[in-house]
Design a protein around this motif. Sequence first.
Motif, PDB file in Angstrom:
ATOM      1  N   ILE A 108       4.979  -7.573 -15.386  1.00 16.70           N
ATOM      2  CA  ILE A 108       3.752  -7.974 -14.700  1.00 16.70           C
ATOM      3  C   ILE A 108       3.908  -7.550 -13.236  1.00 16.70           C
ATOM      4  O   ILE A 108       4.948  -7.780 -12.621  1.00 16.70           O
ATOM      5  N   ILE A 109       2.889  -6.860 -12.731  1.00 18.31           N
ATOM      6  CA  ILE A 109       2.923  -6.356 -11.353  1.00 18.31           C
ATOM      7  C   ILE A 109       1.660  -6.818 -10.642  1.00 18.31           C
ATOM      8  O   ILE A 109       0.546  -6.562 -11.112  1.00 18.31           O
ATOM      9  N   THR A 110       1.821  -7.494  -9.515  1.00 17.68           N
ATOM     10  CA  THR A 110       0.649  -7.874  -8.726  1.00 17.68           C
ATOM     11  C   THR A 110       0.347  -6.774  -7.708  1.00 17.68           C
ATOM     12  O   THR A 110       1.254  -6.092  -7.227  1.00 17.68           O
ATOM     13  N   ASN A 132       6.572  -8.813  -7.633  1.00 18.70           N
ATOM     14  CA  ASN A 132       5.670  -9.503  -6.711  1.00 18.70           C
ATOM     15  C   ASN A 132       5.384  -8.568  -5.534  1.00 18.70           C
ATOM     16  O   ASN A 132       6.114  -8.546  -4.541  1.00 18.70           O
ATOM     17  N   ASN A 133       4.325  -7.787  -5.710  1.00 19.49           N
ATOM     18  CA  ASN A 133       4.008  -6.736  -4.748  1.00 19.49           C
ATOM     19  C   ASN A 133       2.797  -7.073  -3.881  1.00 19.49           C
ATOM     20  O   ASN A 133       2.640  -6.520  -2.796  1.00 19.49           O
ATOM     21  N   LEU A 134       1.944  -7.969  -4.354  1.00 17.88           N
ATOM     22  CA  LEU A 134       0.703  -8.260  -3.629  1.00 17.88           C
ATOM     23  C   LEU A 134       0.996  -8.684  -2.191  1.00 17.88           C
ATOM     24  O   LEU A 134       1.869  -9.517  -1.953  1.00 17.88           O
ATOM     25  N   GLY A 135       0.281  -8.094  -1.254  1.00 15.15           N
ATOM     26  CA  GLY A 135       0.479  -8.459   0.139  1.00 15.15           C
ATOM     27  C   GLY A 135      -0.591  -7.858   1.035  1.00 15.15           C
ATOM     28  O   GLY A 135      -1.226  -6.872   0.684  1.00 15.15           O
ATOM     29  N   MET A 149       2.383   0.808  -3.117  1.00 12.63           N
ATOM     30  CA  MET A 149       3.668   0.653  -3.794  1.00 12.63           C
ATOM     31  C   MET A 149       3.492   0.156  -5.223  1.00 12.63           C
ATOM     32  O   MET A 149       4.166   0.627  -6.145  1.00 12.63           O
ATOM     33  N   GLY A 150       2.589  -0.794  -5.426  1.00 13.47           N
ATOM     34  CA  GLY A 150       2.373  -1.339  -6.760  1.00 13.47           C
ATOM     35  C   GLY A 150       1.933  -0.276  -7.744  1.00 13.47           C
ATOM     36  O   GLY A 150       2.386  -0.246  -8.897  1.00 13.47           O
ATOM     37  N   ARG A 151       1.072   0.606  -7.287  1.00 15.77           N
ATOM     38  CA  ARG A 151       0.591   1.693  -8.135  1.00 15.77           C
ATOM     39  C   ARG A 151       1.731   2.642  -8.521  1.00 15.77           C
ATOM     40  O   ARG A 151       1.867   3.035  -9.685  1.00 15.77           O
ATOM     41  N   ALA A 152       2.554   2.995  -7.542  1.00 11.34           N
ATOM     42  CA  ALA A 152       3.682   3.890  -7.802  1.00 11.34           C
ATOM     43  C   ALA A 152       4.694   3.234  -8.738  1.00 11.34           C
ATOM     44  O   ALA A 152       5.258   3.895  -9.624  1.00 11.34           O
TER      45      ALA A 152
END
Length: 234
Positions: free
Chosen positions: A5-7, A86-89, A13-16
């Motif tokens: 799971i990727i936020t 936990n990438n959301l920012g 960065m999340g896309r990559a």
Amino acid sequence: MKNAIITGATKGMGRAIAAAFAQQGISLAINSRNAAELAAFKAELMQINPAIKVFTAVADGSNKEQLLQFATEAQQNLGVINIIVNNLGIYAYSKILDDEAGLFEKMISTNLMPSYLLYRHFGKSMIAAGEGHIFNICSVASLNPVVEAGSYSVTKAALLSLNNVMRLELQPHGVKVTAIIPGSTLTDSWKGQEVDKDTMVLPEDIASAIVNVLNMSKGANVDQLIIKPAGGQL
């Protein structure tokens, strides 16, 4: 097959990271507030690797109820979640004394709270499984505050502290936790500014590093990984 799971997975960065995971054969749960962006990215991921599953949900990761619903549905659709990124920012260029009303609360709900909530949601099932890996995308501002981005620095420092508590709680149970600490990285935070990509960390660098950490032997963990521009911070 592993499930992640990727936020904040449709940009930067999340896309990559999502694309790199797809290449590794890892099935994905991703969310976004933008349904069209989400559908387009899902198609792109399936093209990278038609063998994986991609679960998508239109959800605001900074909203507690929407985030937890996304997490529950991700489990229902993919099965056991082995990896959390936990990438959301969000970044705000503002000294604390100049912050707009509500900015600090928004920073907490975006930069810190999702990591806490997903840890609480998945942590015990990871302990029961005796495996798993959580990556928290922090920032060099976690280590050295940027006075011109005060609230950002505070929330990213809190995320690093949360990361360290997670690691200590989980390490007796075979679950790994890694803080990724990027310096100046070419993401939407730099939109509107003239920058030379050759002087910056690229999102693909972060994704590559995470894949390498993920593929280490069972007995190895990277506690913190600092990745900065070769020529220094911008």
